[in-house]
Design a protein around this motif. Structure first.
Motif, PDB file in Angstrom:
ATOM      1  N   SER A 156      16.334 -31.260  -9.530  1.00 29.58           N
ATOM      2  CA  SER A 156      15.422 -32.279  -9.631  1.00 29.58           C
ATOM      3  C   SER A 156      15.153 -32.974  -8.591  1.00 29.58           C
ATOM      4  CB  SER A 156      15.813 -32.927 -10.957  1.00 29.58           C
ATOM      5  OG  SER A 156      17.048 -33.630 -11.094  1.00 29.58           O
ATOM      6  N   ARG A 157      13.919 -33.402  -8.341  1.00 23.99           N
ATOM      7  CA  ARG A 157      13.766 -34.390  -7.296  1.00 23.99           C
ATOM      8  C   ARG A 157      12.500 -35.000  -7.632  1.00 23.99           C
ATOM      9  NH1 ARG A 157      11.176 -32.861  -1.320  1.00 23.99           N
ATOM     10  NH2 ARG A 157      11.431 -35.070  -0.529  1.00 23.99           N
ATOM     11  N   PHE A 158      12.498 -36.397  -7.405  1.00 26.46           N
ATOM     12  CA  PHE A 158      11.167 -37.138  -7.491  1.00 26.46           C
ATOM     13  C   PHE A 158      10.772 -38.088  -6.041  1.00 26.46           C
ATOM     14  CE2 PHE A 158       9.271 -41.543  -8.186  1.00 26.46           C
ATOM     15  CZ  PHE A 158       8.148 -41.197  -8.465  1.00 26.46           C
ATOM     16  N   TYR A 159       9.868 -38.095  -5.821  1.00 29.51           N
ATOM     17  CA  TYR A 159       8.999 -38.781  -4.542  1.00 29.51           C
ATOM     18  C   TYR A 159       7.864 -39.069  -4.490  1.00 29.51           C
ATOM     19  CZ  TYR A 159       7.524 -33.933  -3.407  1.00 29.51           C
ATOM     20  OH  TYR A 159       6.849 -32.936  -3.264  1.00 29.51           O
TER      21      TYR A 159
ATOM     22  N   GLN B 258      -4.204 -38.754   2.091  1.00 26.88           N
ATOM     23  CA  GLN B 258      -5.041 -39.454   3.011  1.00 26.88           C
ATOM     24  C   GLN B 258      -6.123 -40.140   2.481  1.00 26.88           C
ATOM     25  OE1 GLN B 258      -6.825 -36.920   5.909  1.00 26.88           O
ATOM     26  NE2 GLN B 258      -7.260 -38.575   7.277  1.00 26.88           N
ATOM     27  N   TYR B 259      -6.242 -41.624   2.726  1.00 26.40           N
ATOM     28  CA  TYR B 259      -7.189 -42.318   2.066  1.00 26.40           C
ATOM     29  C   TYR B 259      -7.084 -42.487   0.542  1.00 26.40           C
ATOM     30  CZ  TYR B 259      -9.545 -40.766   6.103  1.00 26.40           C
ATOM     31  OH  TYR B 259      -9.830 -40.572   7.448  1.00 26.40           O
ATOM     32  N   LEU B 260      -6.265 -42.077  -0.150  1.00 25.62           N
ATOM     33  CA  LEU B 260      -5.947 -42.214  -1.627  1.00 25.62           C
ATOM     34  C   LEU B 260      -4.708 -42.850  -2.069  1.00 25.62           C
ATOM     35  CD1 LEU B 260      -7.367 -38.629  -2.795  1.00 25.62           C
ATOM     36  CD2 LEU B 260      -8.593 -40.845  -2.881  1.00 25.62           C
ATOM     37  N   GLY B 261      -3.863 -43.029  -1.031  1.00 19.63           N
ATOM     38  CA  GLY B 261      -2.491 -43.725  -1.357  1.00 19.63           C
ATOM     39  C   GLY B 261      -1.446 -42.727  -1.818  1.00 19.63           C
ATOM     40  N   GLU B 262      -0.420 -43.058  -2.086  1.00 20.84           N
ATOM     41  CA  GLU B 262       0.768 -42.319  -2.676  1.00 20.84           C
ATOM     42  C   GLU B 262       0.592 -41.647  -4.084  1.00 20.84           C
ATOM     43  OE1 GLU B 262       4.608 -44.145  -0.155  1.00 20.84           O
ATOM     44  OE2 GLU B 262       4.157 -44.757  -2.222  1.00 20.84           O
ATOM     45  N   ARG B 263       1.124 -40.574  -4.182  1.00 18.49           N
ATOM     46  CA  ARG B 263       0.939 -39.849  -5.520  1.00 18.49           C
ATOM     47  C   ARG B 263       2.646 -39.555  -5.998  1.00 18.49           C
ATOM     48  NH1 ARG B 263      -3.059 -35.125  -7.640  1.00 18.49           N
ATOM     49  NH2 ARG B 263      -2.612 -35.196  -9.766  1.00 18.49           N
ATOM     50  N   PRO B 264       2.941 -39.925  -7.136  1.00 12.58           N
ATOM     51  CA  PRO B 264       4.235 -39.360  -7.578  1.00 12.58           C
ATOM     52  C   PRO B 264       4.176 -38.108  -7.836  1.00 12.58           C
ATOM     53  CG  PRO B 264       2.989 -40.585  -9.601  1.00 12.58           C
ATOM     54  CD  PRO B 264       2.043 -40.739  -8.223  1.00 12.58           C
ATOM     55  N   ILE B 265       5.602 -37.544  -7.377  1.00 13.07           N
ATOM     56  CA  ILE B 265       5.874 -35.908  -7.771  1.00 13.07           C
ATOM     57  C   ILE B 265       7.149 -35.748  -8.316  1.00 13.07           C
ATOM     58  CG2 ILE B 265       5.899 -33.736  -6.204  1.00 13.07           C
ATOM     59  CD1 ILE B 265       2.913 -34.622  -6.349  1.00 13.07           C
ATOM     60  N   ILE B 266       7.130 -34.910  -9.093  1.00 14.11           N
ATOM     61  CA  ILE B 266       8.305 -34.272  -9.900  1.00 14.11           C
ATOM     62  C   ILE B 266       8.304 -32.805  -9.694  1.00 14.11           C
ATOM     63  CG2 ILE B 266       9.393 -33.927 -11.764  1.00 14.11           C
ATOM     64  CD1 ILE B 266       8.073 -36.097 -13.198  1.00 14.11           C
ATOM     65  N   GLU B 267       9.468 -32.550  -8.883  1.00 19.32           N
ATOM     66  CA  GLU B 267      10.086 -31.167  -8.555  1.00 19.32           C
ATOM     67  C   GLU B 267      11.075 -30.604  -9.307  1.00 19.32           C
ATOM     68  OE1 GLU B 267      10.455 -30.500  -4.370  1.00 19.32           O
ATOM     69  OE2 GLU B 267       8.432 -30.704  -4.075  1.00 19.32           O
TER      70      GLU B 267
ATOM     71  N   GLY C  27      16.671 -15.899 -19.417  1.00 15.48           N
ATOM     72  CA  GLY C  27      17.313 -15.355 -17.898  1.00 15.48           C
ATOM     73  C   GLY C  27      16.446 -15.574 -16.788  1.00 15.48           C
ATOM     74  N   GLU C  28      15.278 -16.176 -17.046  1.00 12.48           N
ATOM     75  CA  GLU C  28      14.088 -16.308 -15.990  1.00 12.48           C
ATOM     76  C   GLU C  28      14.246 -17.696 -15.462  1.00 12.48           C
ATOM     77  OE1 GLU C  28      10.246 -13.570 -16.828  1.00 12.48           O
ATOM     78  OE2 GLU C  28      10.125 -15.634 -17.558  1.00 12.48           O
ATOM     79  N   GLU C  29      14.024 -17.844 -14.104  1.00  7.81           N
ATOM     80  CA  GLU C  29      14.104 -18.993 -13.554  1.00  7.81           C
ATOM     81  C   GLU C  29      12.788 -19.459 -12.787  1.00  7.81           C
ATOM     82  OE1 GLU C  29      16.250 -20.696  -9.401  1.00  7.81           O
ATOM     83  OE2 GLU C  29      17.661 -19.899 -10.919  1.00  7.81           O
ATOM     84  N   ALA C  30      12.301 -20.763 -12.869  1.00  6.35           N
ATOM     85  CA  ALA C  30      11.090 -21.197 -12.290  1.00  6.35           C
ATOM     86  C   ALA C  30      11.227 -22.422 -11.696  1.00  6.35           C
ATOM     87  CB  ALA C  30      10.043 -21.210 -13.603  1.00  6.35           C
ATOM     88  N   THR C  31      10.425 -22.725 -10.822  1.00  9.36           N
ATOM     89  CA  THR C  31      10.152 -24.082 -10.031  1.00  9.36           C
ATOM     90  C   THR C  31       8.921 -24.736 -10.287  1.00  9.36           C
ATOM     91  OG1 THR C  31      11.715 -23.364  -8.317  1.00  9.36           O
ATOM     92  CG2 THR C  31      10.454 -25.231  -7.873  1.00  9.36           C
ATOM     93  N   TRP C  32       8.830 -25.911 -10.731  1.00 12.40           N
ATOM     94  CA  TRP C  32       7.552 -26.506 -10.796  1.00 12.40           C
ATOM     95  C   TRP C  32       7.335 -27.699 -10.016  1.00 12.40           C
ATOM     96  CZ3 TRP C  32       9.552 -26.835 -16.647  1.00 12.40           C
ATOM     97  CH2 TRP C  32       9.815 -25.623 -17.141  1.00 12.40           C
ATOM     98  N   THR C  33       6.168 -27.999  -9.713  1.00  9.75           N
ATOM     99  CA  THR C  33       5.560 -29.318  -9.175  1.00  9.75           C
ATOM    100  C   THR C  33       4.766 -30.000  -9.878  1.00  9.75           C
ATOM    101  OG1 THR C  33       6.297 -28.135  -6.922  1.00  9.75           O
ATOM    102  CG2 THR C  33       4.895 -30.311  -7.059  1.00  9.75           C
TER     103      THR C  33
ATOM    104  N   ILE D  81      15.710 -42.619 -13.009  1.00  7.90           N
ATOM    105  CA  ILE D  81      15.980 -42.695 -11.751  1.00  7.90           C
ATOM    106  C   ILE D  81      16.798 -44.047 -11.238  1.00  7.90           C
ATOM    107  CG2 ILE D  81      14.670 -43.328  -9.537  1.00  7.90           C
ATOM    108  CD1 ILE D  81      12.282 -42.168 -10.656  1.00  7.90           C
ATOM    109  N   ALA D  82      17.724 -43.747 -10.738  1.00  4.85           N
ATOM    110  CA  ALA D  82      18.881 -44.782 -10.653  1.00  4.85           C
ATOM    111  C   ALA D  82      19.747 -44.783  -9.315  1.00  4.85           C
ATOM    112  CB  ALA D  82      19.805 -44.693 -11.855  1.00  4.85           C
ATOM    113  N   SER D  83      20.274 -45.589  -9.038  1.00  7.52           N
ATOM    114  CA  SER D  83      21.318 -45.894  -7.777  1.00  7.52           C
ATOM    115  C   SER D  83      22.641 -45.969  -8.276  1.00  7.52           C
ATOM    116  CB  SER D  83      20.723 -47.044  -6.868  1.00  7.52           C
ATOM    117  OG  SER D  83      19.656 -46.624  -6.156  1.00  7.52           O
ATOM    118  N   PRO D  84      23.423 -45.320  -7.736  1.00 11.57           N
ATOM    119  CA  PRO D  84      24.893 -45.175  -8.272  1.00 11.57           C
ATOM    120  C   PRO D  84      25.699 -46.607  -8.030  1.00 11.57           C
ATOM    121  CG  PRO D  84      24.374 -43.314  -6.656  1.00 11.57           C
ATOM    122  CD  PRO D  84      23.291 -44.299  -6.467  1.00 11.57           C
ATOM    123  N   ASP D  85      24.969 -47.447  -7.283  1.00 11.38           N
ATOM    124  CA  ASP D  85      25.752 -48.767  -7.084  1.00 11.38           C
ATOM    125  C   ASP D  85      24.912 -49.805  -8.165  1.00 11.38           C
ATOM    126  OD1 ASP D  85      23.530 -48.816  -5.671  1.00 11.38           O
ATOM    127  OD2 ASP D  85      24.350 -50.059  -3.920  1.00 11.38           O
ATOM    128  N   ARG D  86      23.901 -49.493  -8.805  1.00  8.17           N
ATOM    129  CA  ARG D  86      23.135 -50.300  -9.653  1.00  8.17           C
ATOM    130  C   ARG D  86      23.026 -50.200 -11.079  1.00  8.17           C
ATOM    131  NH1 ARG D  86      19.562 -53.294  -6.359  1.00  8.17           N
ATOM    132  NH2 ARG D  86      18.471 -53.917  -8.367  1.00  8.17           N
TER     133      ARG D  86
END
Length: 270
Positions: free
Chosen positions: A143-146, A151-160, A205-211, A180-185
């Motif tokens: 799992s990843r979030f960033y 360009q010209y539209l700013g940032e967009r949240p993404i979940i992988e 049994g199937e595996e998948a990756t989603w964005t 979404i948390a930091s270990p020391d907070r």
């Protein structure tokens, strides 16, 4: 014979004393106010506050608030009559005794309702625990979030997400809770829920990756977590091929868990 005569005298004295206690006359509003005041004055000072509460309890016990509001107050006259009848002819001790009985009956009903709620919550908990055993088989491998710069539209949240279906059922939609948390907070940067409809489903049994791209104008778009923040994803529900829930822990929330613990402690249930 002297003993018998003495006994009769005692009984007669008790009857006379009992009859001499002032009673509430609720035949009219004015008489009721006057007689309630007299009955109250007949009590020791220490019991008068209890008497006041008892009168209110008996009076209000005659009111069906749901029915009263449903009829727009049309039954107010009947309610007032019931309140007077409930107090009419009673001594102070009778008022106190009736109030005690009402409280006891109310507590008994409350306990009965609480025990029924406990049984319902326990059933939900047990079902959720059984579901969790199956949900654990649907693994979140990665799992990843960033934020992705556009360009010209700013940032967009993404979940992988990379998931693997370890259940024996085909899955059409998966529901997740995430943090979404930091270990020391101690306070997370963000907590939320999301779900994903799986095109073609995910067979056993199937595996998948989603964005996935949450709405930039939602709370996801406001997340400002540092690079060391950890994105944790937990599976809460899985739907089968027919779109119906196969396994779910959503019916037993943290609020339900706290409520169950509170009720068990209050009513001494293990």
């Amino acid at each position: 014979m002297k003993v018998y005569a003495l006994l009769m005298l005692v009984l007669a004295t008790m009857a006379f004393t009992g009859c001499s206690d002032p009673t509430i006359d609720a035949s009219s509003e004015a008489k009721m106010k006057e007689s309630v005041a007299k009955v109250r004055e007949s009590l020791p000072e220490a019991k008068r506050a209890d008497f006041d509460q008892a009168v209110q309890l008996i009076a209000f016990s005659q009111i069906d608030m749901k029915s009263l509001f449903a009829n727009g107050g049309a039954d107010a006259g009947d309610v007032e009559g019931k309140m007077r009848d409930a107090l009419n002819g009673k001594t102070a001790e009778q008022v106190l005794a009736q109030a005690e009985q009402i409280q006891a009956e109310r507590k008994a009903r409350e306990k009965e309702q609480a025990l029924a709620e406990i049984r319902e919550l326990v059933a939900k908990r047990d079902k959720a625990e059984q579901a969790k055993q199956q949900l654990d088989k649907f693994q979140v491998v990665r799992s990843r979030f960033y934020m992705r710069e556009r360009q010209y539209l700013g940032e967009r949240p993404i979940i992988e997400l990379t998931v693997k279906n370890g259940t024996d059922q085909a899955i059409s939609r998966a529901y997740f809770s995430c943090t979404i948390a930091s270990p020391d907070r101690s306070v997370p940067w963000h907590e939320d829920q999301f779900n994903y409809s799986i095109s073609g489903g995910l067979e056993p049994g199937e595996e998948a990756t989603w964005t996935l791209a949450p709405n930039s104008y939602s709370d996801w778009g406001k997340v400002d977590a540092p690079a060391d923040a950890v994105f944790t994803v937990i599976v809460e529900q899985l739907d089968g091929p027919d779109g119906e829930a196969l396994y779910s822990t959503r019916d037993f929330s943290e609020r339900n868990r706290n409520r169950l613990a509170e009720l068990k402690k209050q009513y001494g249930v293990d």
